[in-house]
Design an enzyme around this catalytic site. Structure first.
Site, short mmCIF file in Angstrom:
data_model
loop_
_atom_site.label_atom_id
_atom_site.label_comp_id
_atom_site.label_asym_id
_atom_site.label_seq_id
_atom_site.Cartn_x
_atom_site.Cartn_y
_atom_site.Cartn_z
N GLN A 73 -14.81 39.79 14.36
CA GLN A 73 -14.96 38.93 15.54
C GLN A 73 -14.10 39.51 16.66
OE1 GLN A 73 -12.66 35.43 15.43
NE2 GLN A 73 -14.23 34.13 16.29
N SER A 76 -10.39 37.89 20.87
CA SER A 76 -9.05 37.87 21.49
C SER A 76 -8.70 39.18 22.18
CB SER A 76 -7.98 37.61 20.42
OG SER A 76 -8.23 36.42 19.75
N SER A 108 -9.46 41.01 12.86
CA SER A 108 -9.36 41.12 11.40
C SER A 108 -10.51 41.93 10.84
CB SER A 108 -9.39 39.73 10.76
OG SER A 108 -8.38 38.92 11.28
N GLU A 191 -15.93 28.53 12.86
CA GLU A 191 -14.68 29.14 12.39
C GLU A 191 -13.69 28.05 11.97
OE1 GLU A 191 -12.78 31.83 15.13
OE2 GLU A 191 -11.22 32.31 13.68
N ASN A 316 -2.07 25.81 16.36
CA ASN A 316 -1.97 24.35 16.11
C ASN A 316 -1.94 23.57 17.42
OD1 ASN A 316 -1.91 24.92 13.43
ND2 ASN A 316 0.24 24.36 13.10
N GLU A 317 -1.24 24.12 18.44
CA GLU A 317 -1.14 23.40 19.71
C GLU A 317 -2.54 23.27 20.35
OE1 GLU A 317 0.84 26.02 18.93
OE2 GLU A 317 2.62 24.83 18.47
C1 FAD Z 1 -3.87 36.60 11.08
C2 FAD Z 1 -4.63 36.56 12.40
C3 FAD Z 1 -5.95 36.99 12.44
C4 FAD Z 1 -6.65 37.00 13.64
N1 FAD Z 1 -7.95 37.46 13.63
C5 FAD Z 1 -8.64 37.49 14.79
C6 FAD Z 1 -9.97 38.03 14.82
O1 FAD Z 1 -10.52 38.48 13.80
N2 FAD Z 1 -10.62 38.07 16.01
C7 FAD Z 1 -10.08 37.59 17.16
O2 FAD Z 1 -10.75 37.63 18.18
N3 FAD Z 1 -8.81 37.09 17.17
C8 FAD Z 1 -8.09 37.03 16.01
N4 FAD Z 1 -6.79 36.53 16.01
C9 FAD Z 1 -6.19 36.13 17.28
C10 FAD Z 1 -6.00 34.62 17.41
O3 FAD Z 1 -7.22 33.97 17.67
C11 FAD Z 1 -4.98 34.42 18.56
O4 FAD Z 1 -3.74 34.99 18.13
C12 FAD Z 1 -4.79 32.96 18.89
O5 FAD Z 1 -5.94 32.42 19.49
C13 FAD Z 1 -3.57 32.74 19.83
O6 FAD Z 1 -3.65 33.57 20.93
P1 FAD Z 1 -2.39 34.46 21.37
O7 FAD Z 1 -1.91 35.18 20.17
O8 FAD Z 1 -2.81 35.25 22.56
O9 FAD Z 1 -1.25 33.42 21.76
P2 FAD Z 1 -1.08 32.71 23.18
O10 FAD Z 1 -2.40 32.17 23.61
O11 FAD Z 1 -0.37 33.65 24.10
O12 FAD Z 1 -0.14 31.49 22.82
C14 FAD Z 1 1.29 31.61 22.74
C15 FAD Z 1 1.86 30.23 22.45
O13 FAD Z 1 1.58 29.33 23.55
C16 FAD Z 1 0.92 28.17 23.07
N5 FAD Z 1 -0.08 27.72 24.05
C17 FAD Z 1 -0.94 28.51 24.75
N6 FAD Z 1 -1.73 27.75 25.56
C18 FAD Z 1 -1.37 26.45 25.34
C19 FAD Z 1 -1.81 25.20 25.87
N7 FAD Z 1 -2.80 25.13 26.78
N8 FAD Z 1 -1.22 24.07 25.43
C20 FAD Z 1 -0.21 24.13 24.49
N9 FAD Z 1 0.27 25.28 23.97
C21 FAD Z 1 -0.31 26.43 24.38
C22 FAD Z 1 0.24 28.61 21.78
O14 FAD Z 1 -0.02 27.52 20.92
C23 FAD Z 1 1.26 29.58 21.20
O15 FAD Z 1 2.27 28.88 20.51
C24 FAD Z 1 -6.05 36.53 14.84
C25 FAD Z 1 -4.72 36.09 14.80
C26 FAD Z 1 -4.01 36.11 13.61
C27 FAD Z 1 -2.58 35.63 13.59
#
Ligand code: FAD
Length: 357
Positions: A73, A76, A108, A191, A316-317
């Site tokens: 997928q 991100s 992933s 998902e 979770n948020e």
């Molecule tokens: C093990 C793993 C596998 C993954 N696999 C895939 C995959 O196969 N394909 C893919 O596309 N992505 C994948 N991801 C990415 C995943 O979807 C993102 O890491 C996730 O959506 C969070 O985005 P970010 O890491 O950019 O964090 P950010 O969006 O930068 O968030 C940082 C922090 O800010 C908080 N935050 C952000 N916005 C808000 C809001 N509006 N209100 C409250 N809190 C907020 C978040 O909760 C978090 O604590 C994977 C991630 C992990 C850990």
């Protein structure tokens, strides 16, 4: 056990959510090598069934169910995780093809994937949610580069993916041009429901059964603190199972759980993080000296990556925001730039804004 609820005409078993639930419950007793197939079977496949035309379903679903083609997928990006609609990977129409440039991250299983479900920007002059398109991209196409990212456990199951002038045939658009946001929501709902309900082995290192047995082997069960923490783990694990059963029941009776999938995802992630916390409290510094104990090594490895449950598939948020806004009908997040054209947002996408504060 693949494709229990998929239609017979595409190689599925044409059975109901009831059979799927029974199969998942039975399979939870075993450690099965399902992980690399999960994204295809639980997210991409259901999205293709919902969004694809007959030709796309016939092309993509049978090899997915046979295990001949693995999917990943490609959503991100480094600046677009929670705020997925801010993504910057671009797709530009060129004759019969689309030409894609950009970079994805945390993908992933991209290192072994044959196909990817890609979200890219096709129209920057409209608000960010309106100018996206979903594609099926051949991961073996020229211009696709996959670089593994190693995590704290020592494993490398997710990757950076670079897309440089990758040509995608127009027939690989899924759900319509500029219709990528509703297509993404459809995929994310699958998902979130399926990540929560996916077979979670009761033999997993951080499950109640494993922790109780490990504590018993160390004569720790007489300690009231240990017993209390084990009860906490049991209660959250059971609550999560009940939420899953409730949503599965709704699906069985023909209701779309919609944003309630976020409740499933959240309850499962909270149960896992509480189990991790309890593990650290019960076994303490023993977890740092596991050289001669495969059981403790497995626990320490699971503990080191336990936070991923609350991040992958939406944090979770974000699940709490969705539950608040869409299930409980609370007011929307006050910061809302949904009306602003993407090219006018301060995300360095427009040359005249690059570098400006
Ligand atoms: C093990 C793993 C596998 C993954 N696999 C895939 C995959 O196969 N394909 C893919 O596309 N992505 C994948 N991801 C990415 C995943 O979807 C993102 O890491 C996730 O959506 C969070 O985005 P970010 O890491 O950019 O964090 P950010 O969006 O930068 O968030 C940082 C922090 O800010 C908080 N935050 C952000 N916005 C808000 C809001 N509006 N209100 C409250 N809190 C907020 C978040 O909760 C978090 O604590 C994977 C991630 C992990 C850990």
């Amino acid at each position: 056990m693949a494709g229990i609820t998929y239609p017979l005409e595409y190689g599925g078993q044409g059975l109901s959510e009831t059979e799927l639930f029974i199969m998942n419950s039975e399979a939870a007793e075993f450690d099965l090598p399902l992980a690399p197939f999960g994204i295809g079977l639980d997210m991409c496949g259901p999205a293709i069934l919902d969004l694809g035309d007959a030709q796309q379903r016939s092309r993509f679903i049978p090899p997915l169910l046979r295990g001949d083609e693995i999917w990943c997928q490609l959503f991100s990006e480094s600046g677009a995780g929670s705020d997925l609609a801010s993504l910057q990977t671009k797709a530009v129409r060129n004759g019969e093809d689309w030409v894609v440039n950009g970079q994805k991250v945390w993908t992933s299983w991209a290192q072994i994937a044959d196909w990817g479900l890609l979200l890219a920007r096709t129209n920057p002059s409209v608000p960010k949610h309106l100018g996206l398109t979903m594609f099926a991209v051949d991961m073996h196409a020229a211009g696709v580069t996959v670089r593994p990212l190693r995590d704290i456990s020592g494993g490398a199951h997710f990757n950076e993916v670079f897309l440089d002038d990758v040509h995608i045939p127009a027939g690989c658009v899924l759900g319509g041009v500029d219709q990528g946001w509703p297509a993404a929501i459809t995929t994310l709902r699958h998902e979130r429901t399926n990540v929560g309900t996916r077979v979670r082995s009761r033999r997993a290192a951080l499950s109640f059964d494993s922790l109780r047995d490990a504590a018993a082997r160390r004569q720790l069960l007489a300690d009231p603190l240990v017993r209390n923490r084990l009860v906490d783990v049991f209660v959250l694990e059971r609550l999560s199972e009940l939420v899953i059963e409730h949503v599965a029941e709704q699906t069985r009776s023909g209701q779309d759980p919609g944003p309630r999938g976020s409740v499933v995802k959240l309850s499962s992630a909270v149960a896992e993080s509480e189990a991790a916390r309890a593990t650290a409290e019960i076994f303490g510094s023993e977890l740092l000296g596991w050289d001669d104990s495969p059981e403790l090594e497995e626990m320490t490895t699971a503990l080191s990556v336990a936070r991923r449950a609350g991040i992958a598939g939406g944090t979770n948020e974000i699940q709490r925001n969705i539950i608040g806004e869409r299930v409980l009908r609370l007011p929307r997040d006050p910061y809302d730039n949904r009306g602003t054209p993407f090219q006018d947002l301060r995300v360095n996408t427009s040359p005249d804004r690059t570098g400006q504060p």
